[in-house]
Design a protein around this motif. Structure first.
Motif, PDB file in Angstrom:
ATOM      1  N   VAL A   1       0.829  -1.199   0.000  1.00  0.00           N
ATOM      2  CA  VAL A   1       0.000   0.000   0.000  1.00  0.00           C
ATOM      3  C   VAL A   1       0.867   1.253   0.000  1.00  0.00           C
ATOM      4  O   VAL A   1       0.578   2.234  -0.695  1.00  0.00           O
ATOM      5  N   GLY A   2       1.969   1.227   0.774  1.00  0.00           N
ATOM      6  CA  GLY A   2       2.879   2.372   0.789  1.00  0.00           C
ATOM      7  C   GLY A   2       3.490   2.637  -0.572  1.00  0.00           C
ATOM      8  O   GLY A   2       3.667   3.790  -0.981  1.00  0.00           O
ATOM      9  N   SER A   3       3.804   1.574  -1.311  1.00  0.00           N
ATOM     10  CA  SER A   3       4.362   1.735  -2.650  1.00  0.00           C
ATOM     11  C   SER A   3       3.333   2.348  -3.598  1.00  0.00           C
ATOM     12  O   SER A   3       3.652   3.216  -4.419  1.00  0.00           O
ATOM     13  N   PHE A   4       2.079   1.875  -3.486  1.00  0.00           N
ATOM     14  CA  PHE A   4       1.017   2.452  -4.312  1.00  0.00           C
ATOM     15  C   PHE A   4       0.835   3.934  -3.992  1.00  0.00           C
ATOM     16  O   PHE A   4       0.675   4.754  -4.899  1.00  0.00           O
ATOM     17  N   LEU A   5       0.879   4.271  -2.708  1.00  0.00           N
ATOM     18  CA  LEU A   5       0.707   5.668  -2.325  1.00  0.00           C
ATOM     19  C   LEU A   5       1.863   6.532  -2.799  1.00  0.00           C
ATOM     20  O   LEU A   5       1.694   7.727  -3.049  1.00  0.00           O
ATOM     21  N   SER A   6       3.043   5.950  -2.940  1.00  0.00           N
ATOM     22  CA  SER A   6       4.162   6.716  -3.498  1.00  0.00           C
ATOM     23  C   SER A   6       3.896   7.052  -4.956  1.00  0.00           C
ATOM     24  O   SER A   6       4.179   8.164  -5.421  1.00  0.00           O
TER      25      SER A   6
ATOM     26  N   GLY B   1      -3.505   4.126 -14.674  1.00  0.00           N
ATOM     27  CA  GLY B   1      -4.812   4.576 -14.232  1.00  0.00           C
ATOM     28  C   GLY B   1      -4.741   5.841 -13.393  1.00  0.00           C
ATOM     29  O   GLY B   1      -5.596   6.729 -13.504  1.00  0.00           O
ATOM     30  N   LEU B   2      -3.708   5.942 -12.548  1.00  0.00           N
ATOM     31  CA  LEU B   2      -3.536   7.144 -11.730  1.00  0.00           C
ATOM     32  C   LEU B   2      -3.264   8.371 -12.600  1.00  0.00           C
ATOM     33  O   LEU B   2      -3.768   9.464 -12.325  1.00  0.00           O
ATOM     34  N   VAL B   3      -2.473   8.199 -13.641  1.00  0.00           N
ATOM     35  CA  VAL B   3      -2.161   9.331 -14.522  1.00  0.00           C
ATOM     36  C   VAL B   3      -3.417   9.813 -15.236  1.00  0.00           C
ATOM     37  O   VAL B   3      -3.697  11.022 -15.308  1.00  0.00           O
ATOM     38  N   LEU B   4      -4.213   8.886 -15.758  1.00  0.00           N
ATOM     39  CA  LEU B   4      -5.433   9.273 -16.468  1.00  0.00           C
ATOM     40  C   LEU B   4      -6.400   9.991 -15.523  1.00  0.00           C
ATOM     41  O   LEU B   4      -6.983  11.030 -15.884  1.00  0.00           O
ATOM     42  N   SER B   5      -6.568   9.473 -14.322  1.00  0.00           N
ATOM     43  CA  SER B   5      -7.471  10.127 -13.377  1.00  0.00           C
ATOM     44  C   SER B   5      -6.958  11.508 -12.989  1.00  0.00           C
ATOM     45  O   SER B   5      -7.743  12.439 -12.763  1.00  0.00           O
TER      46      SER B   5
ATOM     47  N   VAL C   1     -16.828   3.373  -4.601  1.00  0.00           N
ATOM     48  CA  VAL C   1     -16.052   2.266  -5.162  1.00  0.00           C
ATOM     49  C   VAL C   1     -14.953   1.853  -4.194  1.00  0.00           C
ATOM     50  O   VAL C   1     -14.716   0.652  -3.964  1.00  0.00           O
ATOM     51  N   LEU C   2     -14.267   2.829  -3.596  1.00  0.00           N
ATOM     52  CA  LEU C   2     -13.184   2.520  -2.659  1.00  0.00           C
ATOM     53  C   LEU C   2     -13.693   1.710  -1.470  1.00  0.00           C
ATOM     54  O   LEU C   2     -13.007   0.802  -0.984  1.00  0.00           O
ATOM     55  N   ALA C   3     -14.892   2.004  -1.009  1.00  0.00           N
ATOM     56  CA  ALA C   3     -15.414   1.333   0.176  1.00  0.00           C
ATOM     57  C   ALA C   3     -16.021  -0.031  -0.131  1.00  0.00           C
ATOM     58  O   ALA C   3     -15.894  -0.963   0.680  1.00  0.00           O
ATOM     59  N   TRP C   4     -16.661  -0.193  -1.307  1.00  0.00           N
ATOM     60  CA  TRP C   4     -17.477  -1.390  -1.520  1.00  0.00           C
ATOM     61  C   TRP C   4     -17.105  -2.230  -2.741  1.00  0.00           C
ATOM     62  O   TRP C   4     -17.682  -3.305  -2.941  1.00  0.00           O
ATOM     63  N   TRP C   5     -16.177  -1.799  -3.568  1.00  0.00           N
ATOM     64  CA  TRP C   5     -15.823  -2.618  -4.743  1.00  0.00           C
ATOM     65  C   TRP C   5     -15.179  -3.918  -4.251  1.00  0.00           C
ATOM     66  O   TRP C   5     -14.274  -3.889  -3.409  1.00  0.00           O
ATOM     67  N   PRO C   6     -15.589  -5.056  -4.776  1.00  0.00           N
ATOM     68  CA  PRO C   6     -15.060  -6.347  -4.292  1.00  0.00           C
ATOM     69  C   PRO C   6     -13.690  -6.677  -4.872  1.00  0.00           C
ATOM     70  O   PRO C   6     -13.562  -7.513  -5.786  1.00  0.00           O
TER      71      PRO C   6
ATOM     72  N   VAL D   1      -5.697  -1.662  -3.690  1.00  0.00           N
ATOM     73  CA  VAL D   1      -5.110  -0.936  -4.815  1.00  0.00           C
ATOM     74  C   VAL D   1      -6.084  -0.886  -5.994  1.00  0.00           C
ATOM     75  O   VAL D   1      -6.285   0.169  -6.610  1.00  0.00           O
ATOM     76  N   THR D   2      -6.699  -2.010  -6.306  1.00  0.00           N
ATOM     77  CA  THR D   2      -7.648  -2.044  -7.422  1.00  0.00           C
ATOM     78  C   THR D   2      -8.843  -1.138  -7.148  1.00  0.00           C
ATOM     79  O   THR D   2      -9.290  -0.380  -8.023  1.00  0.00           O
ATOM     80  N   ARG D   3      -9.360  -1.201  -5.931  1.00  0.00           N
ATOM     81  CA  ARG D   3     -10.494  -0.350  -5.567  1.00  0.00           C
ATOM     82  C   ARG D   3     -10.128   1.130  -5.702  1.00  0.00           C
ATOM     83  O   ARG D   3     -10.939   1.944  -6.181  1.00  0.00           O
ATOM     84  N   ALA D   4      -8.914   1.477  -5.288  1.00  0.00           N
ATOM     85  CA  ALA D   4      -8.491   2.875  -5.355  1.00  0.00           C
ATOM     86  C   ALA D   4      -8.396   3.362  -6.797  1.00  0.00           C
ATOM     87  O   ALA D   4      -8.873   4.454  -7.137  1.00  0.00           O
ATOM     88  N   VAL D   5      -7.798   2.571  -7.665  1.00  0.00           N
ATOM     89  CA  VAL D   5      -7.610   2.978  -9.059  1.00  0.00           C
ATOM     90  C   VAL D   5      -8.951   3.069  -9.782  1.00  0.00           C
ATOM     91  O   VAL D   5      -9.243   4.064 -10.474  1.00  0.00           O
ATOM     92  N   VAL D   6      -9.789   2.045  -9.635  1.00  0.00           N
ATOM     93  CA  VAL D   6     -11.095   2.050 -10.307  1.00  0.00           C
ATOM     94  C   VAL D   6     -11.950   3.206  -9.804  1.00  0.00           C
ATOM     95  O   VAL D   6     -12.611   3.900 -10.590  1.00  0.00           O
ATOM     96  N   GLY D   7     -11.934   3.437  -8.500  1.00  0.00           N
ATOM     97  CA  GLY D   7     -12.719   4.533  -7.945  1.00  0.00           C
ATOM     98  C   GLY D   7     -12.294   5.890  -8.473  1.00  0.00           C
ATOM     99  O   GLY D   7     -13.137   6.728  -8.821  1.00  0.00           O
ATOM    100  N   LEU D   8     -10.988   6.113  -8.550  1.00  0.00           N
ATOM    101  CA  LEU D   8     -10.484   7.388  -9.055  1.00  0.00           C
ATOM    102  C   LEU D   8     -10.837   7.589 -10.522  1.00  0.00           C
ATOM    103  O   LEU D   8     -11.198   8.697 -10.940  1.00  0.00           O
ATOM    104  N   LEU D   9     -10.731   6.538 -11.309  1.00  0.00           N
ATOM    105  CA  LEU D   9     -11.065   6.653 -12.736  1.00  0.00           C
ATOM    106  C   LEU D   9     -12.548   6.972 -12.926  1.00  0.00           C
ATOM    107  O   LEU D   9     -12.909   7.875 -13.695  1.00  0.00           O
ATOM    108  N   LEU D  10     -13.407   6.236 -12.227  1.00  0.00           N
ATOM    109  CA  LEU D  10     -14.837   6.448 -12.383  1.00  0.00           C
ATOM    110  C   LEU D  10     -15.244   7.836 -11.890  1.00  0.00           C
ATOM    111  O   LEU D  10     -15.963   8.574 -12.565  1.00  0.00           O
TER     112      LEU D  10
END
Length: 422
Positions: A255-260, A343-347, A384-389, A393-402
């Motif tokens: 998670v720390g690496s993703f946040l970086s 995904g982070l860049v696009l969002s 999405v961050l709270a409830w995506w199954p 990391v996946t929840r964070a990226v999908v949520g930001l894109l949407l």
């Protein structure tokens, strides 16, 4: 007429040299900001960096929530400049309302459950965050006065001085062997008091006895803008804290690496704040012109196409080069997947478009519309961050894109409609 208002309004409009000064200031802020994040990441390591970047997210998230007062003050200042007078009593009222809201939010950070979840074993970071927020309340008002009245040189100066103070204090602490989480957080907060250097110049632009609205309208406008910006912060600067709150668990190093990677992708959005503030008085002057609304519509279409092109290119480059860049900047311990960086860049590109469109809505004095734009963005992202199954990391990226895609669409339609109204 005062000496400050004696200059013709046209003389205060930013020219190419003035915009060049702001560009240089933004470049300085970018380099120093990235440098500070890299320094902290290397000194602290992935696990401690997760705590520090959570503080960073909360502190800058609070700063982002306060930032609309820069745009609102710049709008008031631009209208005063066009009328050939100094800004009136509404400016200190805006600051007072913002400081009061900061104090209420800061009190929440001291609640044991919230404090322990955000700042484990470092509860004192709540006090540091509160101090930074109060500093921001004045900082953004000073910046709004300067840019609204066309004082671009000092505006560029304060934009560069803020990150410079942070970097100097942080380096001094590292050299002194005090490179812990809390000392480095204090260095971050110190930058928010850069306004002390420019306060005398800004004070000459305000006439507290001048005409203004009552406390009620000022409070409603400021509160609506800050509420919208608080929602903005949940998907920009405070998103690391949202990940910890809504998607806890997982491997701390992963998670720390993703946040970086998120830090690298999101930091340019913080640098858009001065651009947003400059956009507000520019739009105020533009729509006052005879063909201003037609020109605004043209810029809107061109900007939308440019955002799509930049987003597509950035996604590909982020996916291919992002993981390597994260390891290069933060060290070999930071490992993140290419698809996540793309995904982070696009969002980030889409959120940049939303921020600029929101500034245009501020110029039209539509705080309620701004609030709706950011509500759509934040609610969809956090849902999405709270409830995506999936994993965090996946929840964070999908949520930001949407969320960023929905926000961009809503903001585009809102600005188009405002531009066509007569």
């Amino acid at each position: 007429m005062t000496a400050d208002a004696a200059d013709a309004p046209a003389a205060r409009r930013p020219g190419s040299r003035s915009l060049g000064k702001v560009t240089v200031a933004l470049a300085v802020a970018s380099v120093l900001g990235y440098g500070l994040l890299v320094l902290c990441g290397r000194v602290l390591g992935p696990a401690d960096y997760r705590v520090f970047i959570t503080f960073w997210g909360v502190a800058f998230g609070l700063g982002s929530a306060i930032s609309p007062i820069e745009q609102e003050v710049s709008r008031l200042a631009a209208e005063a400049e066009l009328a050939g007078r100094r800004s009136g009593a509404d400016v200190p009222k805006v600051v007072a309302v913002a400081a009061g809201i900061v104090a209420v939010f800061g009190a929440l950070l001291f609640i044991p459950g919230v404090n322990g979840q955000l700042f484990p074993d470092h509860g004192e970071l709540a006090a540091v965050t509160l101090g930074a927020g109060l500093g921001y309340a004045v900082l953004y008002a000073v910046r709004g006065l300067l840019v609204g009245h066309g004082r671009i040189t000092p505006y560029a100066g304060i934009t560069a001085v803020e990150p410079t103070i942070r970097a100097v204090v942080a380096v001094a602490l590292v050299v002194a062997g005090l490179a812990g989480i809390t000392p480095l957080a204090v260095a971050v907060a110190a930058g928010t008091f850069a306004w002390l250097v420019f306060a005398p110049r800004a004070a000459r632009l305000v006439d507290v006895r001048g005409a203004g609205r009552g406390w009620g309208p000022v409070a409603r406008t400021t509160s609506a803008l800050m509420a919208g910006s608080a929602l903005t912060a949940t998907v920009v600067t405070a998103f690391p804290a949202m990940v910890n709150l809504l998607a806890p668990g997982g491997d701390p190093a992963e998670v720390g690496s993703f946040l970086s990677a998120l830090t690298l992708a999101r930091f340019p959005l913080v640098l858009l704040l001065p651009v947003q503030a400059m956009a507000v008085p520019a739009v105020v002057r533009l729509v006052a012109a005879e063909d201003g609304r037609r020109r605004l519509a043209g810029w809107l279409v061109k900007g939308g196409v440019a955002a799509l092109v930049v987003g597509a290119v950035g996604t590909v480059l982020g996916a291919l080069l992002g993981p390597w860049l994260v390891r290069l900047v933060f060290g070999p311990a930071y490992v993140v997947a290419g698809w996540a960086v793309g995904g982070l860049v696009l969002s980030s590109v889409l959120l940049a478009a939303v921020q600029l469109l929101a500034a245009v809505l501020v110029a039209f004095a539509r705080p309620g519309v701004v609030l709706r734009v950011w509500a759509c963005t934040a609610v969809s992202t956090l849902a999405v961050l709270a409830w995506w199954p999936a994993d965090a990391v996946t929840r964070a990226v999908v949520g930001l894109l949407l969320g960023s895609a929905i926000g961009a669409g809503v903001a585009f339609v809102a600005v188009w409609r405002q531009g066509r109204e007569r």
